[in-house]
Each structure stands twice: as structure tokens, then as C-alpha cells.
Scaffold this active site. Sequence first.
Site, PDB file in Angstrom:
ATOM      1  N   THR A   1      33.528   3.667 -82.665  1.00  0.00           N
ATOM      2  CA  THR A   1      32.174   4.200 -82.483  1.00  0.00           C
ATOM      3  C   THR A   1      32.243   5.409 -81.547  1.00  0.00           C
ATOM      4  O   THR A   1      33.068   5.422 -80.636  1.00  0.00           O
ATOM      5  CB  THR A   1      31.266   3.097 -81.901  1.00  0.00           C
ATOM      6  OG1 THR A   1      31.302   1.984 -82.789  1.00  0.00           O
ATOM      7  CG2 THR A   1      29.834   3.549 -81.732  1.00  0.00           C
TER       8      THR A   1
ATOM      9  N   SER B   1      33.537  -4.698 -70.979  1.00  0.00           N
ATOM     10  CA  SER B   1      34.995  -4.686 -71.206  1.00  0.00           C
ATOM     11  C   SER B   1      35.481  -3.248 -71.244  1.00  0.00           C
ATOM     12  O   SER B   1      34.794  -2.382 -71.791  1.00  0.00           O
ATOM     13  CB  SER B   1      35.374  -5.335 -72.542  1.00  0.00           C
ATOM     14  OG  SER B   1      36.781  -5.245 -72.740  1.00  0.00           O
TER      15      SER B   1
ATOM     16  N   GLY C   1      27.867   1.141 -69.603  1.00  0.00           N
ATOM     17  CA  GLY C   1      28.917   1.724 -70.447  1.00  0.00           C
ATOM     18  C   GLY C   1      28.333   2.541 -71.582  1.00  0.00           C
ATOM     19  O   GLY C   1      27.114   2.721 -71.682  1.00  0.00           O
TER      20      GLY C   1
ATOM     21  N   TYR D   1      43.698  -6.709 -74.932  1.00  0.00           N
ATOM     22  CA  TYR D   1      42.337  -6.520 -75.464  1.00  0.00           C
ATOM     23  C   TYR D   1      42.130  -7.406 -76.690  1.00  0.00           C
ATOM     24  O   TYR D   1      41.153  -8.155 -76.773  1.00  0.00           O
ATOM     25  CB  TYR D   1      42.151  -5.044 -75.829  1.00  0.00           C
ATOM     26  CG  TYR D   1      40.770  -4.658 -76.284  1.00  0.00           C
ATOM     27  CD1 TYR D   1      39.674  -4.744 -75.434  1.00  0.00           C
ATOM     28  CD2 TYR D   1      40.564  -4.157 -77.573  1.00  0.00           C
ATOM     29  CE1 TYR D   1      38.409  -4.352 -75.855  1.00  0.00           C
ATOM     30  CE2 TYR D   1      39.306  -3.758 -77.996  1.00  0.00           C
ATOM     31  CZ  TYR D   1      38.228  -3.860 -77.132  1.00  0.00           C
ATOM     32  OH  TYR D   1      36.983  -3.463 -77.552  1.00  0.00           O
TER      33      TYR D   1
END
Length: 313
Positions: free
Chosen positions: A175, A75, A11, A145
Site C-alpha cells: 500500500t 507494527s 502510522g 514480521y
Amino acid sequence: MPTILVTGGAGFIGSYLCDRFLAEGFEVICMDNLLTGDVENISHIINNKFSFINYDVTNYVYIKGKLDYILHFASPASPLDYMEYPIQTLKVGSLGTHKTLGLAKEKGARFLLASTSEVYGDPLVHPQNEDYWGNVNPVGPRGVYDEAKRFAEALTMAYHRYHKVDTRIIRIFNTYGPRMRIKDGRAIPNFITQALLDEDITVYGDGMQTRSFCYIKDMVEGIYRLLLSDYNLPVNIGNPSEMTVKGLAEEIIRLTGSKSKITNLPLPEDDPKVRQPDISRARNILGWQPRVELGEGLEKTIGYFKAKLGAPK
Ligand code: UDP
């Protein structure tokens, strides 16, 4: 040399962690089921201390040999993704955290959980410090989430207190940087893509909601320092420099020299109105603070998206 497992290692943030720990001389095992990750993020790595396992971490995890550290970063993390994959999001935060904590206990490995500013929900305290318990709607679209991460934090503390697993919890605030996907759905990749293509910039609501954006390089340094610290309670890592979403859109239009205009679309349900990390704890305990200014980080990110899009400018 230590061995580290990075779940979600293909990711956006995970792939930078693989890079960082390889550079530190670690043996890195990258695990990802590529639901939202992409092998392209790790395709530059040519290193005999690196291995990739295509695996869904919500199932029983077996790793041969010693393991010193586990970073649980798997995730979906964009609101668009966790609304498209609500069950997978709940499972990786709950079952995935359970499996990786079990692995940490078995191996005697130090465990770091990637948690999130979303545990604060639509916050009633501003800026958010780690002692604030949050304002989360459990049954709203973001609940999948937020609650998975809140459960993950509770499970991590339970393994720490009951099984004496050596754990860390980072609460990651917004981020950004290269390797975000063009269709990621979050504000910065959307706005940059739209600006480079001279399309309308889709600001949700009136754009007066605020966020605080941290460049990936600063984030990775914060994660690295927290892992090597001896602090078990949650630590916020993010950039406290707060701005409106409208202001962000205008800055991206300026930096790209785009002809795009801002268009306002409906605000998604439960979209937090404000968000800014209180990073006193990170400053005190880790001696960490962000260094990269928004303009500098955006320039680098725009460069990446230009190359990706094959954009003329
Ligand atoms: N946002 C927006 N336009 C977009 C994508 C996002 O106005 O095309 C807004 C979103 O509603 C939120 C903020 O930008 O208020 C940050 O959204 P993002 O999806 O980046 O992350 P979040 O902080 O909501 O998890």
C-alpha cells in the site's frame, strides 16, 4: 456514537483510519509508541472526539469506559524497519495482539487485525488467495514480521473460537500514498525521493520481481467495509494490478520527469519473487475493489514528497 481504538494510529495507514472514523462520527482513541509512527500524521486533527495515547501496546492496555471497536495496526511494516527492530516487531505482533485481544474480550469490542501478504512468504501459488498457507522462512530476516503476523492470525482465531470475540483479519498487500516517510525504505517512497533528487534509483536484484500496489484511499475503504461486515476469516485487500519493480521505477522516472538512472543493488534475502492478491473474496463479501489507478495514486504521492523535500520540481 461508537468508540474505536486504533493502535499504530500515528502510522501511515493508522492515521488515515483515525481520519476516516472521525469523519464517520466515531470517538477515536489513537495509540502509538512512535517507534515508526509520527505525530505529524495526526497533527492536522482538531476534534474533541479524538485522543492520542503515547503507549507501547505490548504492555497491559487499560482504557477507561466503553470500547466498541479495536483496530490493531501497530507494527513496523517496512522491511528496513523490521530488520532494524526485529524484537519489537515480534513483540507487537505477538504480545501486542494478545493484549489488544484481551482488551476486546474485556470490553466486548469487535477486533480487527492488520495482517499482511507476508503471511504467504515467497509464494508458490500465484496470485495468492486466502486458502494458500504460504511459503515462509521462519529463521530468515523477514521471519520476524511474517511469523509474528502468522502467530497474530492464529491468536485472533483462537480468541474468536474459544472466547467468542468478534474478530476480523485483513491481509494487506503493498500500500502506498502520502504520509509514507522519506526514509521509509520501501520501493515507492525510495524511488520517488531518489527521482525528485535526481539520484540513482536503487532497484534491488534485476527488478523483475513483481508487486501490486494499492492506493491508501482504496485500502481504507476495504478496511472500513471489512470491519462492518460479519466475516471472520482472512480477507486479502490489495490492488491486483501487478508490475515489475523495474517497471515501477521507470514509471516514477517518467511521472517526475527525473534525470535519474536505474542502478541495480543486491536483492535482499528472502525477497518474494512475485506478489499479487486474489481479491475474489473481497469482491464477493465486501463488494470492494480498488478504484485508483497507479498513475493517479503516484501523482498524489509525488506531490506529497515534493512538499516534504522542498524539491524544486
Ligand atoms: N525494492 C527495490 N529498491 C528499493 C526498495 C525496494 O528494488 O529501494 C524492491 C524490494 O526488493 C522488493 C520490492 O521493491 O522486491 C518491494 O519492496 P518493499 O520494500 O516496498 O516491500 P515488500 O513488498 O518487499 O514488503
